[in-house]
Enzyme design. Structure first.
Site, PDB file in Angstrom:
ATOM      1  N   HIS A  52       0.817  -1.214   0.000  1.00  0.00           N
ATOM      2  CA  HIS A  52       0.000   0.000   0.000  1.00  0.00           C
ATOM      3  C   HIS A  52       0.852   1.266   0.000  1.00  0.00           C
ATOM      4  CE1 HIS A  52      -3.543  -2.389   1.979  1.00  0.00           C
ATOM      5  NE2 HIS A  52      -3.331  -2.723   0.717  1.00  0.00           N
ATOM      6  N   HIS A  84      -1.512  -8.047   4.814  1.00  0.00           N
ATOM      7  CA  HIS A  84      -0.110  -7.640   4.705  1.00  0.00           C
ATOM      8  C   HIS A  84       0.052  -6.300   3.976  1.00  0.00           C
ATOM      9  CE1 HIS A  84       0.026 -11.787   5.810  1.00  0.00           C
ATOM     10  NE2 HIS A  84      -0.318 -12.189   4.612  1.00  0.00           N
ATOM     11  N   CYS A  85      -0.935  -5.422   4.094  1.00  0.00           N
ATOM     12  CA  CYS A  85      -0.904  -4.125   3.405  1.00  0.00           C
ATOM     13  C   CYS A  85      -0.660  -4.316   1.908  1.00  0.00           C
ATOM     14  CB  CYS A  85       0.153  -3.201   3.999  1.00  0.00           C
ATOM     15  SG  CYS A  85      -0.210  -2.686   5.684  1.00  0.00           S
ATOM     16  N   ALA A  86      -1.272  -5.360   1.358  1.00  0.00           N
ATOM     17  CA  ALA A  86      -1.149  -5.643  -0.079  1.00  0.00           C
ATOM     18  C   ALA A  86      -2.463  -6.227  -0.584  1.00  0.00           C
ATOM     19  CB  ALA A  86       0.012  -6.599  -0.329  1.00  0.00           C
TER      20      ALA A  86
END
Length: 611
Positions: free
Chosen positions: A326, A565-567
């Site tokens: 992100h 996982h901020c993805a």
């Protein structure tokens, strides 16, 4: 994958505007590049590691708009750094080198027609750390990847015989002398045997001695030995880093760059030595190209707002990939909404490989910036960093490489990589939190405006205008994270002494060992099976939420990450909202993997309480 599934998401201005799907041009339909010199050919005869991007030539439909920004200001390049006991002479300032700047320059105070009255030295002192680092810095070159002899995985790690494992490359770099630290991993290294092909072998670190350098690995969780498999989120810290931070606060604590007293000089020495260590570690040409920031996220935002805010116009294009964290998506979305630029996204296949042909199809005359990860934090995919840089420059774009996940696992040389920007966080490579690095080519940094204002980054301030220093100080407004920068320098020196190639080889062996065993468990689906991977092994388990699996592993002392996982974009591309993500570091062992595999198998069989 069907051709109709290949797309690029195009984000136009406005927070409420939905993404628009832009078809990717068919292979072979990209602009003719047969007459374009390669990046290497264009650089012949120059030693500049960061040549300016060269727009495509020989193609009639390529239009590169003239820059709309004013010419770069001829600013001083380096802040003064004074050695211990020396008071800066404020009565006789050295004249500025190079061309003077006219009165129209917006950085000059009123009535000042040139920089001579505000010049700073072109270089500072040779930094040292008093009483701590008496020896010279390690200078051993990093060998190219895949250039070394191979070792059998059975030695020296005592790996159980597995028919589906291949030999792995082990390329330990030579351990340079001159450092007085007593590293455990250097003690009692085993004698290296020779293989039948008579390849010359090199020493390999003792894994148990390495583990002895990390005190937290002696912790217990729920009565079990801690197994730290959450290294993609953050790494643990060796004792030398902990000690270095303590030493700084006990003996060197002061603000830097300005003052006449001893502690200020000590702190400045330590801080600037950390900058030099970071420069050496990533192969940058000059220390001025190293900017300390809070981490990867801040580094990307700095580039977005300082470089992008100056150069992007409505209709210009920024290209990223579907693999991004992100932190390498949101800043470009915000910038696009503010400038009218268009954000394009290069697709991946079902295994998590970046589709390079489709990536190139997105590039064109309006492409101004390419921002891509070198290693995916969610899948472990290793992208073709040098190829990404080459293609971006071919179309006249600047290129930013996100090295947050590559820096702890792969040899990095930014001069060879050729990227205009390279960013990473200290806590991903055994350093403190809250500190990171933005590398930028000197010419690019020089023409960028500051992105924050305050002390430390100025040469002169009047009530009407301010004159800024050159990089790196121009981008380090206020009191920085001095102690943690020093700690990062110590972490990088530690990694140098272990050897980046040793680390890469051991971690690849761990991944090769764990992958078939995890895949063999009924109900496990591996997520991210790209051709080339770093030590991330994401998976989901049928019938169990990732968070439940994470909690069950924690009950056995095993720390993994469970979530998106901020993805989120790449996980949704693969039809998921979350995964379980074990990730390995060089202090992990095969025995730890065995424990992990056994626990996951028990969860799959219903033999472990996951409530």
């Amino acid at each position: 994958m069907r051709a109709t599934q290949l797309y690029a998401a195009s984000f136009r201005p406005g927070f409420d505007s939905p993404p628009q799907l832009v078809p990717v041009a068919l292979r072979g339909s990209a602009p003719d590049t047969t007459t374009v010199a390669s990046a290497g050919e264009l650089a012949v005869g120059t030693t500049d590691p960061c040549p300016a991007p060269v727009a495509q030539i020989g193609v009639a439909d390529v239009y590169v708009p003239a820059p709309t920004s004013p010419e770069p200001e001829g600013l001083p390049q380096v802040a003064p750094v004074f050695s211990r006991g020396n008071v800066p002479d404020t009565t006789a300032v050295p004249a500025a080198a190079g061309t003077t700047v006219g009165v129209a320059d917006p950085y000059l105070p009123p009535g000042v027609g040139h920089l001579s009255g505000f010049a700073v030295p072109s270089h500072g002192i040779v930094p040292t750390v008093p009483g701590v680092l008496a020896g010279g810095p390690p200078t051993a070159p990093v060998a190219p990847r895949n250039s070394a002899p191979v070792l059998r995985p059975e030695w020296p790690y005592h790996v159980p015989s597995v028919s589906d494992l291949d030999w792995f490359d082990a390329v330990p770099a030579g351990v340079p002398g001159g450092d007085e630290h007593n590293y455990n991993f250097l003690i009692a290294a085993p004698q290296v045997p020779r293989l039948a092909d008579e390849h010359e072998m090199v020493d390999v670190f003792d894994i148990q001695a390495v583990r002895a350098d990390f005190p937290i690995l002696q912790e217990t969780v729920n009565g079990k030995p801690l197994i730290w498999f959450d290294n993609a989120a953050t790494t643990q810290k060796p004792q030398v880093v902990i000690d270095r931070l303590s030493y700084f606060y006990a003996h060197e604590n002061s603000n830097i760059h300005r003052a006449a007293h001893e502690l200020a000089a000590r702190a400045t020495d330590a801080y600037e030595e950390a900058r030099e260590t970071a420069r050496r570690f990533i192969g940058a040409a000059k220390a001025q190209e190293i900017i300390f920031v809070r981490g990867t996220t801040e580094a990307i935002n700095l580039v977005a707002y300082a470089w992008g805010g100056k150069h992007l116009q409505p209709g210009d294009e920024v290209v990223i990939t579907h693999l991004e964290h992100h932190a390498n998506i949101v800043p470009w979305q915000l910038l696009s909404s503010q400038t009218g630029a268009i954000l394009k996204v290069a697709p991946v296949d079902d295994a998590g490989n970046l589709l390079m042909s489709e990536f190139e199809d997105l590039l064109g005359p309006r492409t101004k910036l390419v921002a891509a990860t070198q290693v995916s934090n969610a899948l472990g995919t290793v992208t073709q960093g040098e190829k990404i840089v080459e293609l971006g420059h071919r179309y006249g774009a600047r290129v930013l490489i996100d090295g947050a996940q590559s820096i702890p696992h792969l040899p990095i040389n930014v001069s060879e990589l050729g990227a205009d920007f390279f960013v990473f966080s200290g806590h991903k490579i055994y350093g403190p939190t809250g500190i990171g690095v933005l590398y930028g080519c000197e010419d690019v940094l020089t023409e960028m405006p500051p992105w924050q204002g305050g002390g430390n980054m100025i040469v002169d301030v009047t009530l009407e205008r301010s004159l800024y220093q050159g990089p790196p100080n121009k981008f380090e407004a206020g009191t920085g994270n001095i102690a943690d920068a020093v700690g990062l320098g110590e972490a990088l020196r530690y990694v140098e002494r272990v050897g980046v190639q040793r680390i890469a080889s051991h971690e690849q062996a761990l991944l090769d060992y764990a992958t078939p065993r995890l895949a063999d468990i009924p109900g496990v689906r591996l997520v991210g099976t790209a051709t080339e991977k770093a030590s991330v092994l994401s998976f989901v388990l049928a019938g169990h939420e990732p968070l439940e699996v994470g909690k069950a592993l924690n009950a056995e002392g095993i720390a993994v990450r469970a979530g998106h996982h901020c993805a989120q974009p790449v996980l949704r591309r693969l039809g998921l909202e979350a995964t379980v993500r074990p990730s390995f570091a060089f202090y992990n062992t095969y025995e730890e993997i065995d424990v992990f595999i056994n626990v996951v198998r028990r969860i799959a069989e219903g033999g472990t309480n996951i409530g």
